[in-house]
Design an enzyme around this catalytic site. Structure first.
Site, PDB file in Angstrom:
ATOM      1  N   HIS A 154       0.837  -1.210   0.000  1.00 46.95           N
ATOM      2  CA  HIS A 154       0.000   0.000   0.000  1.00 46.95           C
ATOM      3  C   HIS A 154       0.870   1.258   0.000  1.00 46.95           C
ATOM      4  CE1 HIS A 154      -2.518  -2.998   2.330  1.00 46.95           C
ATOM      5  NE2 HIS A 154      -3.347  -2.661   1.374  1.00 46.95           N
ATOM      6  N   ASP A 184      -3.077  -7.393  -7.413  1.00 41.91           N
ATOM      7  CA  ASP A 184      -4.467  -7.646  -7.815  1.00 41.91           C
ATOM      8  C   ASP A 184      -4.614  -7.249  -9.285  1.00 41.91           C
ATOM      9  OD1 ASP A 184      -5.656  -8.249  -5.048  1.00 41.91           O
ATOM     10  OD2 ASP A 184      -4.586  -6.386  -4.731  1.00 41.91           O
ATOM     11  N   LYS A 205       3.202  -9.557  -0.359  1.00 38.33           N
ATOM     12  CA  LYS A 205       2.668  -8.994   0.885  1.00 38.33           C
ATOM     13  C   LYS A 205       1.154  -8.902   0.776  1.00 38.33           C
ATOM     14  CE  LYS A 205       6.694  -6.694   2.465  1.00 38.33           C
ATOM     15  NZ  LYS A 205       7.183  -6.119   3.695  1.00 38.33           N
ATOM     16  N   ARG A 258      -3.848 -10.511   4.330  1.00 42.60           N
ATOM     17  CA  ARG A 258      -4.375 -11.835   4.693  1.00 42.60           C
ATOM     18  C   ARG A 258      -3.288 -12.797   5.176  1.00 42.60           C
ATOM     19  NH1 ARG A 258      -8.092 -10.339   0.215  1.00 42.60           N
ATOM     20  NH2 ARG A 258     -10.187 -10.459   1.081  1.00 42.60           N
TER      21      ARG A 258
HETATM   22  P1  AMP Z   1      -6.447  -3.599  -0.436  1.00 43.83           P
HETATM   23  O1  AMP Z   1      -6.362  -2.814   0.815  1.00 43.83           O
HETATM   24  O2  AMP Z   1      -6.135  -5.035  -0.277  1.00 43.83           O
HETATM   25  O3  AMP Z   1      -7.732  -3.326  -1.186  1.00 43.83           O
HETATM   26  O4  AMP Z   1      -5.312  -3.030  -1.375  1.00 43.83           O
HETATM   27  C1  AMP Z   1      -5.253  -1.672  -1.705  1.00 43.83           C
HETATM   28  C2  AMP Z   1      -4.306  -1.490  -2.853  1.00 43.83           C
HETATM   29  O5  AMP Z   1      -3.012  -1.979  -2.490  1.00 43.83           O
HETATM   30  C3  AMP Z   1      -4.735  -2.293  -4.088  1.00 43.83           C
HETATM   31  O6  AMP Z   1      -4.480  -1.522  -5.246  1.00 43.83           O
HETATM   32  C4  AMP Z   1      -3.835  -3.504  -4.027  1.00 43.83           C
HETATM   33  O7  AMP Z   1      -3.581  -4.073  -5.292  1.00 43.83           O
HETATM   34  C5  AMP Z   1      -2.564  -2.894  -3.458  1.00 43.83           C
HETATM   35  N1  AMP Z   1      -1.727  -3.937  -2.868  1.00 43.83           N
HETATM   36  C6  AMP Z   1      -2.073  -4.850  -1.930  1.00 43.83           C
HETATM   37  N2  AMP Z   1      -1.032  -5.684  -1.687  1.00 43.83           N
HETATM   38  C7  AMP Z   1      -0.040  -5.304  -2.527  1.00 43.83           C
HETATM   39  C8  AMP Z   1       1.287  -5.769  -2.768  1.00 43.83           C
HETATM   40  N3  AMP Z   1       1.802  -6.799  -2.112  1.00 43.83           N
HETATM   41  N4  AMP Z   1       2.021  -5.118  -3.697  1.00 43.83           N
HETATM   42  C9  AMP Z   1       1.522  -4.057  -4.383  1.00 43.83           C
HETATM   43  N5  AMP Z   1       0.287  -3.573  -4.190  1.00 43.83           N
HETATM   44  C10 AMP Z   1      -0.480  -4.173  -3.279  1.00 43.83           C
END
Ligand code: AMP
Length: 294
Positions: free
Chosen positions: A37, A150, A184, A187
């Site tokens: 993030h 994602d 990363k 979860r």
């Molecule tokens: P989330 O909070 O899971 O909805 O993720 C928010 C944003 O962070 C989304 O655009 C995800 O694709 C990105 N994100 C989550 N994990 C990663 C990661 N390991 N590497 C890069 N971006 C990530």
């Protein structure tokens, strides 16, 4: 860093920024920040005057048997990390403010969802585009940053922006990984110690598949078979899918001769993990995605 919890205040603030000709970069999240993030926020800071990040666990994108209730919150820590990453406005709306009444409109994605996570998470991407449409209208960013972890979501957001003519530039950012290569994810905390050790094999298996493409294997089925075998051999998880399809259109390929994605999802006892590699037509890894048109 300003923290805004009301949709109305956020709208007024962004309207004001637009009037002052400020370029706004936007990062949508569900909180529980890690390096993945924070990389999006840092990149947004480099390319815009103002960075807005949102934290909203969107109920519409979770199915009945998914982990909505389980989603780990840590707002206090998120506030500290967002500030360090250079976020100017952290938008944390309540569910009541985002969805005050029953929705009178429903949105559905017509392509790019019959494969990968879309296949096993019906309605998930409809929920994603609904909340993003709301957030895009509230924040009116110039650029928005999403993680390639994602990658299907990036492809769907690309379709949303293009199909509905949002004047927003989409930037897909490389997956942040643990030292051993595991992607990363919020979860990962739900993995047992044993599962955590095994989980790295998702990435290792994808890398093995990628190497086969580089070595000249053109048949997607052969790559998928190898990746599946490797994951099954080294983990106790259940494979949800391993697929190799074109990217960003996410259509099946008879031969690997264009930009593609090699992706996997594996269910462990309390966590469903996903990972992928974006490949150019020769199998070399791509670490950024920029929209082709808009
Ligand atoms: P989330 O909070 O899971 O909805 O993720 C928010 C944003 O962070 C989304 O655009 C995800 O694709 C990105 N994100 C989550 N994990 C990663 C990661 N390991 N590497 C890069 N971006 C990530």
């Amino acid at each position: 860093m300003e923290i805004i919890r009301s949709v109305e205040t956020m709208k007024n603030q962004c309207h004001d920024l637009m009037k002052r000709d400020k370029q706004v970069g936007f990062v949508a999240t569900m909180g529980f920040f890690h390096e993945g993030h924070l990389n999006l926020m840092t990149r947004a800071k480099m390319e815009n005057n103002i960075v807005v990040a949102s934290i909203f666990v969107n109920p519409l994108q979770f199915g009945p048997n998914e982990d909505y209730e389980n989603y780990p919150p840590d707002e206090e820590q998120d506030i500290i990390l967002a500030k360090q990453a250079g976020v100017d406005i952290l938008f944390i709306p309540t569910e009541r403010d985002m969805y005050p009444n029953q929705m009178l409109i429903s949105m559905s994605v017509e392509a790019r969802t019959d494969v990968l996570c879309g296949r096993t998470r019906p309605g998930h991407f409809d929920g994603v585009i609904t909340v993003l449409t709301k957030l895009f209208h509230i924040i009116q960013p110039n650029r928005t940053y999403f993680g390639l972890k994602d990658a299907q979501q990036v492809a769907v957001v690309d379709a949303l922006i293009t199909s509905l003519n949002f004047p927003i530039e989409l930037i897909g950012i490389e997956t942040a990984r643990e030292d051993d290569g595991l992607a990363k994810s919020s979860r990962n905390v739900h993995l047992s110690n044993e599962e955590r050790k095994e989980a790295v094999w998702i990435y290792k298996a994808l890398m093995k598949g990628q190497q086969l493409v580089v070595d000249g294997e053109k048949n997607p089925a052969m790559i998928v078979k190898e990746v599946k075998n490797t994951i099954s051999k080294h983990t106790s998880g259940t494979i949800d899918y391993v697929e190799l399809v074109s990217y960003p259109r996410l259509t099946s390929l008879s031969a690997i001769d264009e930009q593609s994605i090699l992706a996997a999802a594996v269910n462990f006892k309390k966590a469903r993990l996903i990972d992928n590699l974006l490949l150019d037509k020769n199998g070399e890894m791509l670490n950024q995605y920029l929209q082709e048109e808009n």
